[in-house]
Write a protein that holds these residues in place. Structure first.
Motif, PDB file in Angstrom:
ATOM      1  N   ASN A   1      30.078 -22.117 -48.155  1.00  0.00           N
ATOM      2  CA  ASN A   1      30.180 -20.712 -47.792  1.00  0.00           C
ATOM      3  C   ASN A   1      28.798 -20.054 -47.834  1.00  0.00           C
ATOM      4  OD1 ASN A   1      32.910 -21.139 -47.761  1.00  0.00           O
ATOM      5  ND2 ASN A   1      33.343 -19.958 -49.600  1.00  0.00           N
ATOM      6  N   GLU A   2      28.555 -19.168 -46.868  1.00  0.00           N
ATOM      7  CA  GLU A   2      27.340 -18.341 -46.855  1.00  0.00           C
ATOM      8  C   GLU A   2      26.067 -19.169 -47.016  1.00  0.00           C
ATOM      9  OE1 GLU A   2      27.772 -15.103 -49.588  1.00  0.00           O
ATOM     10  OE2 GLU A   2      29.488 -14.263 -48.523  1.00  0.00           O
TER      11      GLU A   2
ATOM     12  N   LYS B   1      27.077 -10.371 -39.383  1.00  0.00           N
ATOM     13  CA  LYS B   1      28.040 -10.307 -40.480  1.00  0.00           C
ATOM     14  C   LYS B   1      27.735  -9.097 -41.383  1.00  0.00           C
ATOM     15  CE  LYS B   1      29.928 -13.156 -44.223  1.00  0.00           C
ATOM     16  NZ  LYS B   1      29.970 -14.487 -44.817  1.00  0.00           N
TER      17      LYS B   1
ATOM     18  N   LYS C   1      25.558 -16.289 -44.150  1.00  0.00           N
ATOM     19  CA  LYS C   1      25.134 -15.402 -45.227  1.00  0.00           C
ATOM     20  C   LYS C   1      25.377 -13.947 -44.812  1.00  0.00           C
ATOM     21  CE  LYS C   1      21.239 -18.465 -46.397  1.00  0.00           C
ATOM     22  NZ  LYS C   1      19.751 -18.565 -46.460  1.00  0.00           N
ATOM     23  N   PRO C   2      25.419 -13.021 -45.758  1.00  0.00           N
ATOM     24  CA  PRO C   2      25.453 -11.602 -45.389  1.00  0.00           C
ATOM     25  C   PRO C   2      24.275 -11.261 -44.472  1.00  0.00           C
ATOM     26  CG  PRO C   2      25.922 -11.864 -47.715  1.00  0.00           C
ATOM     27  CD  PRO C   2      25.510 -13.229 -47.224  1.00  0.00           C
TER      28      PRO C   2
ATOM     29  N   ARG D   1      32.669 -17.518 -42.280  1.00  0.00           N
ATOM     30  CA  ARG D   1      32.615 -18.099 -43.620  1.00  0.00           C
ATOM     31  C   ARG D   1      31.249 -18.710 -43.903  1.00  0.00           C
ATOM     32  NH1 ARG D   1      32.652 -23.005 -45.933  1.00  0.00           N
ATOM     33  NH2 ARG D   1      32.915 -24.154 -43.974  1.00  0.00           N
TER      34      ARG D   1
END
Length: 248
Positions: free
Chosen positions: A108-109, A248, A138-139, A135
């Motif tokens: 994830n990320e 994202k 990253k932010p 998923r």
């Protein structure tokens, strides 16, 4: 099973598709695509980038050349074989993974950027794929999709007539169709079973990406003048390529 049929079709086309990629690497299209990637990916280097549906590795090579850490994914082993040769020839270091677009074994990320070109139309489960890509990012990570309504004509007689008209105009300008009749028939048969063949895009992508949680979605509805040559601009006039960049 549809997934196996798609994989078989593109494995069989790996050699001929690689010939197309070799030509793109050796002409102005390489610089054109680099410029587009820089526009959406940005100029910062050492980003963790995933190229989904890499085929013979065109985007993977370009992105590695721009200074990024690239992982390239494809479901077709024969495509990956071509990609490995092209990457070696280019002197790049790229990680290859054989995987489906909706099931990529990464944390994830863990990624900054996910890119794809002429891939999403082929997905039996596109919304699931966009959720998977969300998923993995990253932010503030980005998905960048380049594609077209390649097979909307199959459910739209007026568009089919336009495609036939411009195809004939392209032939008169020197276009040579290298698809066999068997390949055309199989390609269309597969497309008729795929959900995005009957969706108007990039509107569908905007809505789907928003549904998945992406906050900022930028759309360029026609990039054909940037990446196509003169004959391709005629041939694909009814189905221009678009770009979608979702953050994202």
């Amino acid at each position: 099973m549809l997934e196996s049929r798609i994989e078989k079709y593109w494995n069989n086309r790996a050699d001929s598709y690689n010939e197309i990629i070799q030509k793109q690497m050796a002409c102005r299209k390489k610089q054109a695509w680099e410029s587009l990637l820089l526009k959406y990916v940005g100029t910062r280097e050492n980003l963790r980038v995933l190229d989904v549906g890499t085929g013979p590795g065109f985007f993977a090579v370009l992105l590695a050349g721009l200074g990024h850490l690239v992982t390239a994914v494809d479901k077709c082993e024969d495509m990956l074989k071509q990609a490995r040769k092209n990457v070696e020839r280019a002197g790049q270091n790229i990680r290859f993974v054989k995987a489906e677009a909706h099931a990529i074994d990464l944390p994830n990320e863990s990624l900054d950027i996910i890119v794809s070109r002429n891939v999403t139309w082929l997905l039996p489960n596109p919304l699931e794929v966009y959720r998977e890509w969300y998923r993995l990012l990253k932010p503030a990570g980005k998905v960048v999709v380049f594609d077209a309504n390649w097979h909307l004509r199959l459910s739209d007689p007026e568009l089919q007539a336009q495609c036939d008209k411009y195809r004939q105009l392209a032939i008169e300008k020197g276009y040579q169709d290298k698809f066999t009749q068997v390949q055309k028939e199989e390609n269309d048969a597969i497309a008729r079973k795929l959900p995005l063949s009957s969706e108007k895009r990039p509107l569908w992508d905007q809505q789907a990406l928003s549904q998945c949680g992406f906050q900022q979605i930028e759309v360029q509805e026609n990039i054909s003048d940037l990446v196509h040559d003169e004959i391709e601009r005629i041939l694909y006039h009814p189905t221009p390529m678009f770009a979608v960049c979702a953050t994202k």
